[in-house]
Design an enzyme around this catalytic site. Sequence first.
Site, PDB file in Angstrom:
ATOM      1  N   HIS A  42       2.829   3.226  -9.314  1.00  0.00           N
ATOM      2  CA  HIS A  42       2.503   1.549  -9.373  1.00  0.00           C
ATOM      3  C   HIS A  42       3.900   1.020 -10.012  1.00  0.00           C
ATOM      4  CE1 HIS A  42      -1.138   1.765  -7.759  1.00  0.00           C
ATOM      5  NE2 HIS A  42      -1.849   2.609  -8.534  1.00  0.00           N
ATOM      6  N   ASP A  69       0.972  -1.013  -0.063  1.00  0.00           N
ATOM      7  CA  ASP A  69      -0.073   0.099  -0.022  1.00  0.00           C
ATOM      8  C   ASP A  69       1.010   1.018  -0.140  1.00  0.00           C
ATOM      9  OD1 ASP A  69      -2.335   1.309  -0.137  1.00  0.00           O
ATOM     10  OD2 ASP A  69      -2.812   0.938   2.040  1.00  0.00           O
ATOM     11  N   ASN A  73       1.406   3.127  -2.707  1.00  0.00           N
ATOM     12  CA  ASN A  73       1.887   3.687  -4.324  1.00  0.00           C
ATOM     13  C   ASN A  73       1.614   5.187  -4.742  1.00  0.00           C
ATOM     14  OD1 ASN A  73       3.319   1.386  -4.434  1.00  0.00           O
ATOM     15  ND2 ASN A  73       1.799   0.400  -5.910  1.00  0.00           N
ATOM     16  N   SER A  91      -7.012  -5.980  -5.610  1.00  0.00           N
ATOM     17  CA  SER A  91      -8.334  -6.683  -4.965  1.00  0.00           C
ATOM     18  C   SER A  91      -9.520  -6.508  -5.718  1.00  0.00           C
ATOM     19  CB  SER A  91      -8.545  -5.904  -3.607  1.00  0.00           C
ATOM     20  OG  SER A  91      -9.276  -4.711  -4.044  1.00  0.00           O
ATOM     21  N   ASN A 135     -10.546  -3.293  -6.640  1.00  0.00           N
ATOM     22  CA  ASN A 135      -9.770  -2.115  -6.995  1.00  0.00           C
ATOM     23  C   ASN A 135     -10.184  -1.893  -8.344  1.00  0.00           C
ATOM     24  OD1 ASN A 135      -6.609  -3.370  -5.445  1.00  0.00           O
ATOM     25  ND2 ASN A 135      -7.708  -1.663  -4.978  1.00  0.00           N
TER      26      ASN A 135
HETATM   27  C1  FPP Z   1      -1.725   0.093  -3.329  1.00  0.00           C
HETATM   28  O1  FPP Z   1      -1.396   1.493  -3.256  1.00  0.00           O
HETATM   29  C2  FPP Z   1      -1.188  -0.459  -4.583  1.00  0.00           C
HETATM   30  C3  FPP Z   1      -2.189  -1.041  -5.516  1.00  0.00           C
HETATM   31  C4  FPP Z   1      -3.735  -1.071  -5.257  1.00  0.00           C
HETATM   32  C5  FPP Z   1      -1.691  -1.599  -6.698  1.00  0.00           C
HETATM   33  C6  FPP Z   1      -0.477  -2.415  -6.798  1.00  0.00           C
HETATM   34  C7  FPP Z   1       0.311  -2.895  -7.735  1.00  0.00           C
HETATM   35  C8  FPP Z   1       1.528  -3.054  -8.115  1.00  0.00           C
HETATM   36  C9  FPP Z   1       2.522  -2.986  -7.049  1.00  0.00           C
HETATM   37  C10 FPP Z   1       1.972  -2.998  -9.531  1.00  0.00           C
HETATM   38  C11 FPP Z   1       2.128  -4.276 -10.466  1.00  0.00           C
HETATM   39  C12 FPP Z   1       2.483  -5.535  -9.601  1.00  0.00           C
HETATM   40  C13 FPP Z   1       3.055  -6.782  -9.845  1.00  0.00           C
HETATM   41  C14 FPP Z   1       2.551  -7.915  -9.335  1.00  0.00           C
HETATM   42  C15 FPP Z   1       3.569  -6.726 -11.023  1.00  0.00           C
HETATM   43  P1  FPP Z   1      -2.369   2.513  -3.498  1.00  0.00           P
HETATM   44  O2  FPP Z   1      -2.545   2.730  -4.969  1.00  0.00           O
HETATM   45  O3  FPP Z   1      -3.661   2.073  -2.890  1.00  0.00           O
HETATM   46  O4  FPP Z   1      -1.690   3.763  -2.747  1.00  0.00           O
HETATM   47  P2  FPP Z   1      -2.237   4.837  -1.830  1.00  0.00           P
HETATM   48  O5  FPP Z   1      -2.989   3.999  -0.697  1.00  0.00           O
HETATM   49  O6  FPP Z   1      -1.264   5.768  -1.624  1.00  0.00           O
HETATM   50  O7  FPP Z   1      -3.330   5.601  -2.873  1.00  0.00           O
END
Ligand code: FPP
Length: 227
Positions: free
Chosen positions: A32, A15, A17, A60, A63
């Site tokens: 990401h 979490d 990104n 999820s 998402n």
């Molecule tokens: C949560 O951070 C992250 C996600 C919902 C996406 C995760 C995806 C990746 C790391 C990229 C691809 C993965 C692979 C396996 C190649 P958020 O966006 O909810 O962050 P925030 O809470 O700061 O908004």
Amino acid sequence: MEMQNEIKHIAFIMDGNGRWAKKRMMPREYGHTFGAKKFKEVASHCYELGIPNVTFYAFSTENWKRPAQEVNAIMKLFMNYLDDAKKSLDKDVGIVFLGSKAPFSAEMREKMEFLEDETRTRPKKLCIAINYGGRAEIVDAVNKLIAEGKTEFTEDDITNNIYSGVCPPPDMIVRTGGEMRLSNFLMWQSVYAELFFTDTLWPDLTDKEIDGMIEQFNNRKRRFGGV
Ligand code: FPP
């Protein structure tokens, strides 16, 4: 950090990104991209430490509600990973996707299934929870048992029929990004997991911080309900 053999399975909720990108005045997709890089680094570090099973919560079932531009960017990162995984993956690590593949494009589904089939007999596991929901996982397991004609279930029946049945339950679950909840991740498997929460945003997580959590894990007394 010494090699350790107590931890058989560690799981990560990646979490932060979006916030990481915002801090740099960049679009969320930028975060990401770095998140995907970090995912590979963290997996390698865990295998180097001797942890045989590593799980990541990548996407999820909720998402999909994000703006199309962001969902598309994440799907593109997955595609890149699917193309690159065979090269970059440890030779003894098998990939397992946790979640229904139904909503993905045919091309993506084929690549996912191909990777799973190719690596199925490998002793270590890399589980990627994508289109994953913990409650859905339990419901799917029950429906599978019903389809097999069962009318009464034991805990073992559920344990053996969830998507993640290939791994023992996680010893540790780590969530970055400051929230202190599991958000429908590994509901069935997490009951005795030691939980670690850090304010560090996912792209900023370091091997050193992981090592520190493992040290703490080694100092916690796990009793599994006994004394
Ligand atoms: C949560 O951070 C992250 C996600 C919902 C996406 C995760 C995806 C990746 C790391 C990229 C691809 C993965 C692979 C396996 C190649 P958020 O966006 O909810 O962050 P925030 O809470 O700061 O908004």
